[in-house]
Scaffold this motif. Structure first.
Motif, PDB file in Angstrom:
ATOM      1  N   PHE A   1      -6.166   2.866 -25.106  1.00 19.82           N
ATOM      2  CA  PHE A   1      -5.429   1.623 -24.881  1.00 19.82           C
ATOM      3  C   PHE A   1      -5.769   0.586 -25.950  1.00 19.82           C
ATOM      4  O   PHE A   1      -4.917  -0.171 -26.390  1.00 19.82           O
ATOM      5  CB  PHE A   1      -5.741   1.061 -23.488  1.00 19.82           C
TER       6      PHE A   1
ATOM      7  N   LYS B   1      -8.478   5.917 -21.816  1.00 18.28           N
ATOM      8  CA  LYS B   1      -7.501   6.751 -22.517  1.00 18.28           C
ATOM      9  C   LYS B   1      -6.133   6.642 -21.869  1.00 18.28           C
ATOM     10  O   LYS B   1      -6.022   6.585 -20.645  1.00 18.28           O
ATOM     11  CB  LYS B   1      -7.929   8.219 -22.420  1.00 18.28           C
TER      12      LYS B   1
ATOM     13  N   THR C   1       5.649  10.730 -10.365  1.00 18.08           N
ATOM     14  CA  THR C   1       4.399  10.135  -9.908  1.00 18.08           C
ATOM     15  C   THR C   1       3.231  10.998 -10.357  1.00 18.08           C
ATOM     16  O   THR C   1       3.316  12.215 -10.301  1.00 18.08           O
ATOM     17  CB  THR C   1       4.399  10.068  -8.368  1.00 18.08           C
TER      18      THR C   1
ATOM     19  N   LYS D   1       3.084   6.670 -14.982  1.00 20.56           N
ATOM     20  CA  LYS D   1       4.303   5.967 -15.405  1.00 20.56           C
ATOM     21  C   LYS D   1       4.265   4.479 -15.054  1.00 20.56           C
ATOM     22  O   LYS D   1       4.843   3.673 -15.777  1.00 20.56           O
ATOM     23  CB  LYS D   1       5.544   6.633 -14.787  1.00 20.56           C
ATOM     24  N   THR D   2       3.602   4.124 -13.956  1.00 16.78           N
ATOM     25  CA  THR D   2       3.595   2.715 -13.552  1.00 16.78           C
ATOM     26  C   THR D   2       2.926   1.856 -14.625  1.00 16.78           C
ATOM     27  O   THR D   2       3.480   0.840 -15.063  1.00 16.78           O
ATOM     28  CB  THR D   2       2.861   2.549 -12.209  1.00 16.78           C
ATOM     29  N   ALA D   3       1.747   2.280 -15.066  1.00 18.09           N
ATOM     30  CA  ALA D   3       1.056   1.530 -16.119  1.00 18.09           C
ATOM     31  C   ALA D   3       1.837   1.608 -17.431  1.00 18.09           C
ATOM     32  O   ALA D   3       1.796   0.675 -18.229  1.00 18.09           O
ATOM     33  CB  ALA D   3      -0.352   2.073 -16.305  1.00 18.09           C
TER      34      ALA D   3
ATOM     35  N   GLN E   1       2.967  -0.374  -3.933  1.00 21.35           N
ATOM     36  CA  GLN E   1       2.042   0.277  -4.850  1.00 21.35           C
ATOM     37  C   GLN E   1       2.153  -0.315  -6.262  1.00 21.35           C
ATOM     38  O   GLN E   1       1.147  -0.553  -6.922  1.00 21.35           O
ATOM     39  CB  GLN E   1       2.387   1.762  -4.867  1.00 21.35           C
TER      40      GLN E   1
ATOM     41  N   ASP F   1       0.532   6.198  -1.916  1.00 21.39           N
ATOM     42  CA  ASP F   1      -0.479   6.637  -2.864  1.00 21.39           C
ATOM     43  C   ASP F   1      -1.658   7.229  -2.088  1.00 21.39           C
ATOM     44  O   ASP F   1      -2.503   6.508  -1.604  1.00 21.39           O
ATOM     45  CB  ASP F   1      -0.912   5.419  -3.692  1.00 21.39           C
TER      46      ASP F   1
HETATM   47  P1  AMP Z   1       1.417   6.789 -11.420  1.00 22.20           P
HETATM   48  O1  AMP Z   1       1.911   8.035 -12.064  1.00 22.20           O
HETATM   49  O2  AMP Z   1       1.858   5.562 -12.146  1.00 22.20           O
HETATM   50  O3  AMP Z   1       1.770   6.758  -9.960  1.00 22.20           O
HETATM   51  O4  AMP Z   1      -0.192   6.780 -11.528  1.00 22.20           O
HETATM   52  C1  AMP Z   1      -0.976   7.732 -10.885  1.00 22.20           C
HETATM   53  C2  AMP Z   1      -2.437   7.285 -10.743  1.00 22.20           C
HETATM   54  O5  AMP Z   1      -3.130   7.414 -11.966  1.00 22.20           O
HETATM   55  C3  AMP Z   1      -2.639   5.875 -10.276  1.00 22.20           C
HETATM   56  O6  AMP Z   1      -3.588   5.891  -9.244  1.00 22.20           O
HETATM   57  C4  AMP Z   1      -3.192   5.138 -11.498  1.00 22.20           C
HETATM   58  O7  AMP Z   1      -4.081   4.119 -11.127  1.00 22.20           O
HETATM   59  C5  AMP Z   1      -3.891   6.239 -12.260  1.00 22.20           C
HETATM   60  N1  AMP Z   1      -3.837   6.064 -13.729  1.00 22.20           N
HETATM   61  C6  AMP Z   1      -2.732   5.785 -14.451  1.00 22.20           C
HETATM   62  N2  AMP Z   1      -3.007   5.725 -15.774  1.00 22.20           N
HETATM   63  C7  AMP Z   1      -4.317   5.996 -15.907  1.00 22.20           C
HETATM   64  C8  AMP Z   1      -5.209   6.090 -17.035  1.00 22.20           C
HETATM   65  N3  AMP Z   1      -4.766   5.920 -18.285  1.00 22.20           N
HETATM   66  N4  AMP Z   1      -6.505   6.356 -16.788  1.00 22.20           N
HETATM   67  C9  AMP Z   1      -6.930   6.552 -15.524  1.00 22.20           C
HETATM   68  N5  AMP Z   1      -6.155   6.484 -14.418  1.00 22.20           N
HETATM   69  C10 AMP Z   1      -4.853   6.206 -14.591  1.00 22.20           C
END
Ligand code: AMP
Length: 363
Positions: free
Chosen positions: A6, A26, A50, A54-56, A90, A315
């Motif tokens: 990041f 990472k 999911t 993808k959310t981040a 979420q 979640d």
């Molecule tokens: P999502 O696919 O957005 O629903 O994310 C799935 C899970 O992975 C969530 O609990 C996030 O908090 C976690 N997560 C997303 N990106 C990262 C990352 N780069 N490092 C560690 N955990 C992550």
């Protein structure tokens, strides 16, 4: 594919500080590939489910953009649409974490039958919201009452677009998009790309970048999931579920039904057979659903029976087995269901996760 950090991306310092606190170092592949384009202001189609992060992938660059680019203080700058209240919640929780140091004001807007919550949402708009996370029906209600103005909303994110389509929200989405200015950034995430989603993307996105998560596709499923098919008569199916749930490695078993009635009936039947099971579906109120989820998360109850609609976006990590008790209607629903297991859990913890299907219903 090389996984980046990041820190190497042009995210704002405040966002990086929040990531540091959360021990996110990472990027996932989807994040590494989406974030630079979103930061440049491009429109983007992300084919990802999911568990891919993808959310981040959209929240982090969005928060950085809102901090760095000039924008109206009194406008809703970014609208995030999600198919269910669980997913909206979420996303909102993730947003609160990532936005901790940014002074960005986010408001979550989702169903729930009480007037109190509706009134709270209305007041929150009146005070000013930079980012709104909303389900379609609820947002339309507010728009119709004139509670909210989207005419200066310059960023739009449609999350789980295929689920919105499956759930019949497409007309609502189109109505909402008409409220936004033409000049905007639009980001669409979907696990699958059925024709109506492609058509929507063509009509509403401007020269989008296409990013496909590894293995994301109507037919593709998460690679470390083992899939089994059991043939059983309808009457024997509860027994098969009970046997699978007896296995020593069956620590968290999620069972999918198509209707609320079927879900409740199966949960009751498992209970009667001495297998503690709990249910989430649309006939239960929010408190009952949260109670079920809490028990399941804590591991006091090992079996959760759910409808697709109710399960969407919740979640729960560490799901050991997913059982397709009744066949889903669409490919995308199947992919979403089994994606509940084998989710991203950090590489050390990556284990073999199992998924089982029971065939033999009349379809
Ligand atoms: P999502 O696919 O957005 O629903 O994310 C799935 C899970 O992975 C969530 O609990 C996030 O908090 C976690 N997560 C997303 N990106 C990262 C990352 N780069 N490092 C560690 N955990 C992550």
């Amino acid at each position: 594919e090389e996984v980046g950090y990041f820190e190497d991306l042009a995210l704002s310092d405040d966002v990086l500080d929040a990531l540091w606190d959360m021990r996110f170092e990472k990027c996932t592949p989807v994040q590494g590939r989406c974030i630079p384009h979103i930061l440049e202001g491009r429109d983007l189609i992300g084919i990802a489910q999911t568990g891919t992060g993808k959310t981040a992938a959209y929240l982090l660059p969005m928060l950085s953009l809102l901090q760095n680019e000039p924008h109206a203080e009194d406008a809703v700058n970014c609208l995030i649409m999600a198919p269910t209240r669980e997913l909206a919640q979420q996303i909102d929780q993730a947003l609160q974490g990532f936005a901790y140091y940014t002074h960005t004001n986010g408001v979550a807007v989702y169903g729930g039958n009480d007037g109190i919550r509706f009134e709270q949402e209305r007041k929150a708009f009146a005070k000013g919201a930079d980012i709104i996370v909303a389900t379609p029906g609820r947002l339309i209600s507010h728009l119709q009452l004139g509670n909210l103005d989207l005419s200066r909303t310059t960023h739009l994110i449609l999350d789980e677009a295929d689920r919105m389509l499956d759930m019949g929200f497409f007309d609502d989405i189109k109505t909402i998009i008409k409220e936004l200015p033409q000049e905007r950034q639009t980001i669409l995430f979907s696990a699958t790309m059925p024709a109506p989603i492609l058509a929507l993307a063509r009509a509403t996105l401007n020269r989008p970048v296409n990013i496909r998560a590894e293995g994301a596709d109507a037919q593709a499923t998460v690679p470390d999931i083992t899939q089994f098919v059991y043939q059983a008569h309808d009457l024997d199916k509860p027994e098969v579920v009970a046997r699978i749930a007896q296995a020593r490695d069956a620590s968290k078993v999620m069972v999918f039904c198509r209707t609320k009635r079927a879900a409740q009936r199966l949960a009751d039947e498992l209970q009667e057979r001495g297998f503690p099971a709990t249910a989430i579906h649309g006939d239960l109120n929010q408190i009952a659903r949260e109670r079920s989820l809490k028990k399941f998360r804590a591991g006091t109850v090992r079996i959760l029976v759910a409808t697709d609609v109710a399960a969407r976006g919740i979640d729960v990590t560490g799901i050991s087995h997913v059982i397709n008790y009744e066949c889903p209607d669409t490919d995308s629903t199947y992919v979403h269901r089994i994606g509940r297991t084998g989710e991203l859990r950090g590489e050390q913890q990556r284990r073999q996760h199992r998924q089982r299907s029971i065939a033999g219903d009349s379809r």
